[in-house]
Motif scaffolding. Structure first.
Motif, PDB file in Angstrom:
ATOM      1  N   MET A 143     -25.749   6.488  -6.163  1.00 35.89           N
ATOM      2  CA  MET A 143     -24.298   6.372  -6.317  1.00 35.89           C
ATOM      3  C   MET A 143     -23.608   6.418  -4.948  1.00 35.89           C
ATOM      4  SD  MET A 143     -23.493   8.612  -9.731  1.00 35.89           S
ATOM      5  CE  MET A 143     -23.950  10.155  -8.962  1.00 35.89           C
ATOM      6  N   GLN A 144     -22.669   5.523  -4.756  1.00 38.53           N
ATOM      7  CA  GLN A 144     -21.904   5.454  -3.515  1.00 38.53           C
ATOM      8  C   GLN A 144     -20.416   5.462  -3.843  1.00 38.53           C
ATOM      9  OE1 GLN A 144     -22.974   2.240  -0.809  1.00 38.53           O
ATOM     10  NE2 GLN A 144     -20.830   1.969  -0.248  1.00 38.53           N
ATOM     11  N   LYS A 145     -19.675   6.392  -3.268  1.00 36.07           N
ATOM     12  CA  LYS A 145     -18.237   6.448  -3.517  1.00 36.07           C
ATOM     13  C   LYS A 145     -17.564   5.261  -2.834  1.00 36.07           C
ATOM     14  CE  LYS A 145     -14.335   9.604  -3.726  1.00 36.07           C
ATOM     15  NZ  LYS A 145     -13.958  11.020  -3.757  1.00 36.07           N
ATOM     16  N   SER A 146     -16.713   4.564  -3.567  1.00 38.11           N
ATOM     17  CA  SER A 146     -16.001   3.410  -3.036  1.00 38.11           C
ATOM     18  C   SER A 146     -14.502   3.619  -3.243  1.00 38.11           C
ATOM     19  CB  SER A 146     -16.466   2.129  -3.747  1.00 38.11           C
ATOM     20  OG  SER A 146     -15.787   1.000  -3.253  1.00 38.11           O
ATOM     21  N   CYS A 147     -13.797   3.882  -2.139  1.00 38.69           N
ATOM     22  CA  CYS A 147     -12.362   4.158  -2.221  1.00 38.69           C
ATOM     23  C   CYS A 147     -11.566   2.865  -2.375  1.00 38.69           C
ATOM     24  CB  CYS A 147     -11.903   4.901  -0.966  1.00 38.69           C
ATOM     25  SG  CYS A 147     -12.727   6.488  -0.718  1.00 38.69           S
ATOM     26  N   PRO A 148     -10.371   2.929  -2.961  1.00 40.34           N
ATOM     27  CA  PRO A 148      -9.524   1.737  -3.085  1.00 40.34           C
ATOM     28  C   PRO A 148      -9.239   1.133  -1.706  1.00 40.34           C
ATOM     29  CG  PRO A 148      -8.658   3.551  -4.398  1.00 40.34           C
ATOM     30  CD  PRO A 148      -9.738   4.133  -3.549  1.00 40.34           C
ATOM     31  N   PHE A 149      -9.249  -0.186  -1.634  1.00 37.91           N
ATOM     32  CA  PHE A 149      -8.990  -0.878  -0.369  1.00 37.91           C
ATOM     33  C   PHE A 149      -7.505  -1.197  -0.254  1.00 37.91           C
ATOM     34  CE2 PHE A 149      -8.442  -4.897   1.965  1.00 37.91           C
ATOM     35  CZ  PHE A 149      -8.974  -4.527   3.193  1.00 37.91           C
ATOM     36  N   ASP A 150      -6.909  -0.781   0.852  1.00 36.19           N
ATOM     37  CA  ASP A 150      -5.523  -1.106   1.170  1.00 36.19           C
ATOM     38  C   ASP A 150      -5.490  -1.558   2.622  1.00 36.19           C
ATOM     39  OD1 ASP A 150      -2.839  -1.303   1.738  1.00 36.19           O
ATOM     40  OD2 ASP A 150      -2.296   0.647   0.898  1.00 36.19           O
ATOM     41  N   ILE A 151      -5.243  -2.835   2.836  1.00 38.44           N
ATOM     42  CA  ILE A 151      -5.305  -3.379   4.195  1.00 38.44           C
ATOM     43  C   ILE A 151      -4.311  -2.709   5.132  1.00 38.44           C
ATOM     44  CG2 ILE A 151      -3.646  -5.272   3.865  1.00 38.44           C
ATOM     45  CD1 ILE A 151      -5.705  -7.003   5.493  1.00 38.44           C
ATOM     46  N   HIS A 152      -3.238  -2.149   4.573  1.00 37.32           N
ATOM     47  CA  HIS A 152      -2.235  -1.491   5.414  1.00 37.32           C
ATOM     48  C   HIS A 152      -2.757  -0.182   6.019  1.00 37.32           C
ATOM     49  CE1 HIS A 152       0.206  -4.220   2.911  1.00 37.32           C
ATOM     50  NE2 HIS A 152       0.865  -4.389   4.047  1.00 37.32           N
ATOM     51  N   ASN A 153      -3.865   0.339   5.471  1.00 38.62           N
ATOM     52  CA  ASN A 153      -4.503   1.501   6.084  1.00 38.62           C
ATOM     53  C   ASN A 153      -5.188   1.141   7.397  1.00 38.62           C
ATOM     54  OD1 ASN A 153      -3.688   3.123   3.962  1.00 38.62           O
ATOM     55  ND2 ASN A 153      -5.637   2.983   2.877  1.00 38.62           N
ATOM     56  N   SER A 180      -2.594  -2.468  15.630  1.00 38.48           N
ATOM     57  CA  SER A 180      -3.027  -3.605  14.817  1.00 38.48           C
ATOM     58  C   SER A 180      -1.969  -3.929  13.770  1.00 38.48           C
ATOM     59  CB  SER A 180      -4.358  -3.299  14.135  1.00 38.48           C
ATOM     60  OG  SER A 180      -4.198  -2.235  13.229  1.00 38.48           O
ATOM     61  N   ASP A 181      -2.017  -5.161  13.274  1.00 38.43           N
ATOM     62  CA  ASP A 181      -1.086  -5.631  12.238  1.00 38.43           C
ATOM     63  C   ASP A 181      -1.827  -6.503  11.248  1.00 38.43           C
ATOM     64  OD1 ASP A 181       1.631  -4.728  13.225  1.00 38.43           O
ATOM     65  OD2 ASP A 181       0.983  -5.887  14.969  1.00 38.43           O
ATOM     66  N   VAL A 182      -1.253  -6.649  10.051  1.00 38.43           N
ATOM     67  CA  VAL A 182      -1.755  -7.610   9.073  1.00 38.43           C
ATOM     68  C   VAL A 182      -1.412  -9.014   9.551  1.00 38.43           C
ATOM     69  CG1 VAL A 182      -1.510  -8.473   6.702  1.00 38.43           C
ATOM     70  CG2 VAL A 182      -1.558  -5.999   7.147  1.00 38.43           C
ATOM     71  N   GLU A 186      -3.183 -15.048   6.018  1.00 40.99           N
ATOM     72  CA  GLU A 186      -4.647 -15.031   6.076  1.00 40.99           C
ATOM     73  C   GLU A 186      -5.145 -13.823   5.291  1.00 40.99           C
ATOM     74  OE1 GLU A 186      -6.551 -15.711   9.842  1.00 40.99           O
ATOM     75  OE2 GLU A 186      -4.782 -16.723  10.654  1.00 40.99           O
ATOM     76  N   GLU A 187      -5.853 -14.080   4.222  1.00 43.06           N
ATOM     77  CA  GLU A 187      -6.254 -13.032   3.291  1.00 43.06           C
ATOM     78  C   GLU A 187      -7.159 -11.993   3.945  1.00 43.06           C
ATOM     79  OE1 GLU A 187      -7.936 -12.720  -1.301  1.00 43.06           O
ATOM     80  OE2 GLU A 187      -8.453 -14.464  -0.062  1.00 43.06           O
ATOM     81  N   ASN A 188      -6.831 -10.717   3.703  1.00 43.16           N
ATOM     82  CA  ASN A 188      -7.663  -9.592   4.150  1.00 43.16           C
ATOM     83  C   ASN A 188      -7.987  -9.651   5.644  1.00 43.16           C
ATOM     84  OD1 ASN A 188      -7.798  -8.592   1.490  1.00 43.16           O
ATOM     85  ND2 ASN A 188      -9.578  -9.860   1.030  1.00 43.16           N
ATOM     86  N   THR A 189      -6.996 -10.015   6.444  1.00 44.75           N
ATOM     87  CA  THR A 189      -7.217 -10.180   7.881  1.00 44.75           C
ATOM     88  C   THR A 189      -6.203  -9.366   8.671  1.00 44.75           C
ATOM     89  OG1 THR A 189      -8.044 -12.426   7.517  1.00 44.75           O
ATOM     90  CG2 THR A 189      -7.422 -11.857   9.772  1.00 44.75           C
ATOM     91  N   LYS A 203      -8.900 -11.051  15.872  1.00 41.44           N
ATOM     92  CA  LYS A 203      -8.734 -11.080  14.422  1.00 41.44           C
ATOM     93  C   LYS A 203     -10.021 -10.606  13.749  1.00 41.44           C
ATOM     94  CE  LYS A 203      -5.378 -14.838  13.816  1.00 41.44           C
ATOM     95  NZ  LYS A 203      -5.169 -16.161  13.171  1.00 41.44           N
ATOM     96  N   ILE A 204      -9.858  -9.752  12.758  1.00 36.60           N
ATOM     97  CA  ILE A 204     -10.995  -9.273  11.970  1.00 36.60           C
ATOM     98  C   ILE A 204     -10.676  -9.456  10.491  1.00 36.60           C
ATOM     99  CG2 ILE A 204     -12.288  -7.223  11.259  1.00 36.60           C
ATOM    100  CD1 ILE A 204     -12.258  -6.274  14.101  1.00 36.60           C
ATOM    101  N   LYS A 205     -11.645 -10.015   9.759  1.00 29.74           N
ATOM    102  CA  LYS A 205     -11.465 -10.235   8.322  1.00 29.74           C
ATOM    103  C   LYS A 205     -12.384  -9.308   7.536  1.00 29.74           C
ATOM    104  CE  LYS A 205     -11.205 -13.709   4.693  1.00 29.74           C
ATOM    105  NZ  LYS A 205     -11.149 -15.147   4.370  1.00 29.74           N
TER     106      LYS A 205
END
Length: 300
Positions: A143-153, A180-182, A186-189, A203-205
């Motif tokens: 089992m691996q804990k997977s936290c909610p993804f929020d790009i603004h973090n 850094s900024d969103v 460009e999705e999830n970048t 840029k990192i995606k």
């Protein structure tokens, strides 16, 4: 990084062969065997506590329901049933005419820590006559804990710790404070401003296709001038940064960081390669404004 291994009907694949055209099939006609479809599974425990299914397979369909018992092997488990996960039933039924069914498990998100490495083992209780020597009656679930993804973090202030920054080229700088900024449109970048040198963006995606493989991607780009670390011009004068294909680069949505392997290189003016500076590790951690102010006071 751990790879999710899904039930692939290993027993069935081993006993069914396809020869020539689709209509020419050699079908299995041997004994009836029962088994877990694989020996290890990885389960992403999310905030919404989704149910995870562990497939059980049979080599033959029969005209009656098959009720099978499943037990937890405590001595091979470090996850605690009822605390870290729930086994929703200790039986599984392969219905008449079918060759597969699923053991259902539910992780308990709130009781699993970010750094926990937890797993449990299951044993399929079946008659010895239906056990196949080639395949085990056990399965391990990690089992691996997977936290909610929020790009603004992954925006705002971040602290860069890099083996390039702490090398002789950079005179033991070690740490760099950047922002850094969103990237809109460009999705999830995101874009990192001045990863190594002021005035250059990176840029990192974030790859969101598989939550068990939180990978990142970065295109090759100019990140500075050769004169900045080396004091002179080499090749076309530009330092180019690319993500290493030999190592895994990833992010954590639980701890808000990126761990990345990168290669620095220089091209000639005609586009051919002048040379490789080296491969380095970047640890990019998003921090609060208060933490950023402290780093500024220290001269970063």
């Amino acid at each position: 990084m751990k790879k999710l291994i899904i039930g692939c009907m290993a027993g069935i694949a081993a006993i069914i062969s396809f020869v020539g055209c689709e209509q020419d099939k050699a079908l299995y006609s041997g004994p009836n065997y029962l088994m877990f479809s694989d020996t290890i599974y990885q389960y992403a425990v999310q905030e919404t506590n989704e149910i995870f299914e562990i497939p059980v397979s049979a080599t033959k369909a029969v005209d009656y329901d098959r009720n099978l018992a499943v037990e937890i092997i405590d001595k091979e488990s470090n996850a605690v049933e009822g605390k870290h996960y729930r086994l929703l039933s200790n039986t599984v039924t392969i219905k008449a005419g079918e060759m597969a069914a699923n053991v259902k498990v539910q992780g308990i998100y709130e009781n699993i820590e970010i750094t926990d490495s937890l797993g449990f083992a299951l044993h399929l209780i079946i008659p010895e006559s239906e056990q196949w020597d080639l395949y085990t009656t056990k399965a391990k679930v990690v089992m691996q804990k997977s936290c909610p993804f929020d790009i603004h973090n992954f925006t705002g202030y971040c602290r860069v710790t890099s083996t390039f920054l702490s090398s002789d080229y950079m005179q033991n700088v070690g740490i760099r404070l950047i922002t850094s900024d969103v990237v809109e449109g460009e999705e999830n970048t995101i874009v990192l401003h001045g990863l190594y040198f002021d005035g250059y963006d990176t840029k990192i995606k974030f790859d969101r296709k598989d939550i068990l493989r939180p990978l990142i991607d970065m295109d090759k780009h100019v990140c500075g001038l050769t004169s900045e670390p080396f004091g002179t011009i080499h090749g076309d004068g530009n330092l180019r940064l690319s993500q290493s294909a030999n190592y895994t680069s990833y992010y954590s949505s639980c701890q808000d960081f990126i761990f990345q392997y990168v290669t620095l290189s220089v091209d000639n003016k005609d586009g051919s390669e002048y040379g490789v500076v080296g491969t380095y590790i970047n640890l990019i951690e998003w921090i609060s404004e208060a933490e950023a102010e402290k780093l500024k006071e220290q001269g970063y």
